[in-house]
Enzyme design. Sequence first.
Site, mmCIF file in Angstrom:
data_model
loop_
_atom_site.group_PDB
_atom_site.id
_atom_site.type_symbol
_atom_site.label_atom_id
_atom_site.label_comp_id
_atom_site.label_asym_id
_atom_site.label_seq_id
_atom_site.Cartn_x
_atom_site.Cartn_y
_atom_site.Cartn_z
ATOM 1 N N CYS A 105 75.141 23.546 -52.098
ATOM 2 C CA CYS A 105 75.556 23.938 -50.752
ATOM 3 C C CYS A 105 76.783 24.822 -50.873
ATOM 4 O O CYS A 105 77.347 24.981 -51.943
ATOM 5 C CB CYS A 105 75.923 22.701 -49.939
ATOM 6 S SG CYS A 105 74.631 21.462 -49.921
ATOM 7 N N TRP A 140 72.109 23.225 -48.684
ATOM 8 C CA TRP A 140 70.889 23.283 -49.504
ATOM 9 C C TRP A 140 70.539 21.821 -49.701
ATOM 10 O O TRP A 140 71.227 21.095 -50.419
ATOM 11 C CB TRP A 140 71.194 23.985 -50.819
ATOM 12 C CG TRP A 140 70.128 23.791 -51.853
ATOM 13 C CD1 TRP A 140 70.111 22.874 -52.855
ATOM 14 C CD2 TRP A 140 68.928 24.545 -51.982
ATOM 15 N NE1 TRP A 140 68.972 23.004 -53.598
ATOM 16 C CE2 TRP A 140 68.226 24.017 -53.083
ATOM 17 C CE3 TRP A 140 68.375 25.612 -51.269
ATOM 18 C CZ2 TRP A 140 67.000 24.518 -53.486
ATOM 19 C CZ3 TRP A 140 67.162 26.113 -51.686
ATOM 20 C CH2 TRP A 140 66.482 25.577 -52.777
ATOM 21 N N ASN A 169 79.421 19.402 -51.418
ATOM 22 C CA ASN A 169 78.405 20.067 -52.246
ATOM 23 C C ASN A 169 78.306 19.262 -53.530
ATOM 24 O O ASN A 169 79.318 19.042 -54.188
ATOM 25 C CB ASN A 169 78.863 21.511 -52.527
ATOM 26 C CG ASN A 169 78.135 22.158 -53.697
ATOM 27 O OD1 ASN A 169 78.712 22.923 -54.441
ATOM 28 N ND2 ASN A 169 76.869 21.856 -53.858
ATOM 29 N N GLU A 203 55.495 32.130 -71.174
ATOM 30 C CA GLU A 203 56.588 32.399 -70.234
ATOM 31 C C GLU A 203 57.391 33.630 -70.676
ATOM 32 O O GLU A 203 57.789 34.443 -69.852
ATOM 33 C CB GLU A 203 57.473 31.143 -70.113
ATOM 34 C CG GLU A 203 58.669 31.259 -69.209
ATOM 35 C CD GLU A 203 58.354 31.639 -67.760
ATOM 36 O OE1 GLU A 203 57.184 31.668 -67.350
ATOM 37 O OE2 GLU A 203 59.318 31.956 -67.036
ATOM 38 N N GLU A 237 57.041 40.973 -65.894
ATOM 39 C CA GLU A 237 57.534 40.931 -64.502
ATOM 40 C C GLU A 237 58.687 41.902 -64.254
ATOM 41 O O GLU A 237 58.715 42.577 -63.241
ATOM 42 C CB GLU A 237 58.076 39.524 -64.181
ATOM 43 C CG GLU A 237 57.051 38.522 -63.741
ATOM 44 C CD GLU A 237 57.680 37.164 -63.418
ATOM 45 O OE1 GLU A 237 57.235 36.547 -62.451
ATOM 46 O OE2 GLU A 237 58.604 36.713 -64.141
ATOM 47 N N HIS A 245 41.664 35.409 -83.619
ATOM 48 C CA HIS A 245 40.472 35.583 -82.793
ATOM 49 C C HIS A 245 40.631 36.745 -81.811
ATOM 50 O O HIS A 245 40.038 36.736 -80.736
ATOM 51 C CB HIS A 245 40.175 34.285 -82.035
ATOM 52 C CG HIS A 245 39.966 33.119 -82.947
ATOM 53 N ND1 HIS A 245 38.862 32.982 -83.739
ATOM 54 C CD2 HIS A 245 40.767 32.061 -83.242
ATOM 55 C CE1 HIS A 245 38.964 31.879 -84.471
ATOM 56 N NE2 HIS A 245 40.123 31.305 -84.183
ATOM 57 N N LYS A 276 59.073 36.490 -54.270
ATOM 58 C CA LYS A 276 59.618 35.224 -54.762
ATOM 59 C C LYS A 276 58.693 34.073 -54.379
ATOM 60 O O LYS A 276 58.458 33.163 -55.163
ATOM 61 C CB LYS A 276 61.021 35.018 -54.169
ATOM 62 C CG LYS A 276 61.723 33.775 -54.651
ATOM 63 C CD LYS A 276 62.254 33.963 -56.046
ATOM 64 C CE LYS A 276 62.780 32.679 -56.649
ATOM 65 N NZ LYS A 276 62.690 32.695 -58.119
#
Length: 630
Positions: free
Chosen positions: A2, A78, A102, A503, A510, A526, A625
């Site tokens: 937060c 948050w 927070n 990843e 990306e 392969h 996003k």
Amino acid sequence: MCGIVAYVGQQSCASLLVEGLRKLEYRGYDSAGLAILDKASGETVLGVVRAVGKLAKLDEALREKPLSGTVGIGHTRWATHGRPSEANAHPHLVGDVAVVHNGILENHLELRAELTAMGRKFSSETDTEIAAHLIDLELSRGASSLLAAVRGALGRVRGAYAIAVVCRKEPDVVVVAKSFSPLVVGVGEGETFAASDVPALLAHTRDVIFLEDGDLCELRATGVKIERMIALGDGSPTSAATRVVPVERKPRRIDWSPAQAEKQGYKHFMLKEIHEQPTAIENTLRGRVLLEEGDVNGAEIGLTEAQARAIKRVVLVACGTSHHATIAGRNWIESIARVPASVELASELRYRDAILGEGDLVIAVSQSGETADTLAAVREARRRGALVLAIANVVGSAIPRASDAALYTHAGPEIGVASTKCFTTQLAALLMAAIWLGRRRETLEPARALELLKRLVEVPTAMRETLEQADAVAKVARRQIVSTDARDCLFLGRGLSYPIALEGALKLKEISYVHAEGYAAGEMKHGPIALIDAQMPIVVVAPDDSHYEKIASNVQEVRARDGRVIAVVRKGDSLIGSIAQDVLVVPFVHQELTPFVTVLPLQLLSYYAADFKGTDVDQPRNLAKTVTVE
Ligand code: G6P
């Protein structure tokens, strides 16, 4: 994660606090609120206004109920404990005390039970309200000042916090404190500020004090008094018995531009989020790992022991980066909890008339909690009678709402489109779920559970050490990808390094638009081996684990065909390290935990390749996003 702000001075502070919160909106915008002390009428009034949603909603609420006064605190939320709602919005008011916070108070359940038994009533589901009650309790027991009351209350809590507190009985003071969560104090002329982050202060002052863990401060218009809480027991600043020493902290002059400040001096949000990962993991583990018991806190997972024992099969479902996390999760669930587990892409599962039903646990993993395909797969799984556990980062989002139980990652908001800190916190959540299931099903020996958990809490330190080599990774990115104008790149890994290879390849395509493929190293012969030539960089993820010798042979095969190898290896590696053109080094970690460190150099490699190429790192072309369409 937060955002908090505080002000003590001569100006009427409502709009100043809202403007400060606006600069912190990147930290969360589920709800917002202000508490302001107004002395104008002779008797001090403590006014509170809160609203669900972005700050525009708080603006509207303040138009209806304006607040005036020159001392106040504010918060943009948050959500971590309790859904976004007005009742859960900060500030939390108990008696004469208002608190914004927070962080995560680890022992909130224990404290809530204790305070409830004393007859105290709660109006929210948050951990923060507990702090407000504790401070009020200290005052009712005769604490000599608000500072003393906050000090006493903080002696009872364990966890992470940055808090700001005002009290009607001390209308010229704001008390703030920090442990683990960030907090800076701004020093002005006849006014003093505090905020979670520098951007909230820059319009008013550039002289800031970065508080340290254990700092407790009394802010007045004339300046700040800081004391450091020192535990008498275990040395942690949050231990029950604390003593204090006064400390002097010199303000530092900040010369960042406002945009730089929002990214805490990092060039892009993605780079900031890469570096936030050790803290994000600490936040995700906080209150969940029970080291004394060698177990994971079941109350946080939300399934019953009977449900855990009745599971016959686990199906992990996700999209994108979250899908890669589920592959590691599948391996852990099988090796630790000994339940048959499989991985499914949400967009495939939802349409293929899958056999799902009673006895199946579907684990749906999603950063946003809103991805359309994952949500549809969850609904379909439940319709067919499966039990669904969501692992999500956004509290109260659609996927956890549609599931039977939810385990939240506490990564804080992720702004960069390419997911980084959410990936590693998903890994932490999946590993905790596997350990919890393993203990319930008695497939995991207590000693092995304890060993895994001990090594898991050490992971953030190993991650910090890995991230220290960012400059070395940048040089490799320039040399191997940018200067050679590489068009294609291959990423290879085995076992737990296979999802990391996937990843690494996804990150590179990306944000730097280099075509990249992730492959299980055993599959190289392969197909991909035909692509290898002196032009193509091949990234091999080869930590010190049971696959090491096999992957070393793959590296030899690549080198024999003139392939350029960039190897991610353990510090001190002399075999693969000596035949690869470049090495990205990670520290030694337990072999079940290598993904937490091996992914970091790959995130950095893509980041620097993209940055050197000049692409839009935080908002790469064509990507979103959150994908709320199928
Ligand atoms: C988009 C994002 C990715 C993310 C994926 C799944 O493609 O750009 O970063 O991994 O969606 O999102 P989720 O929120 O479900 O994890």
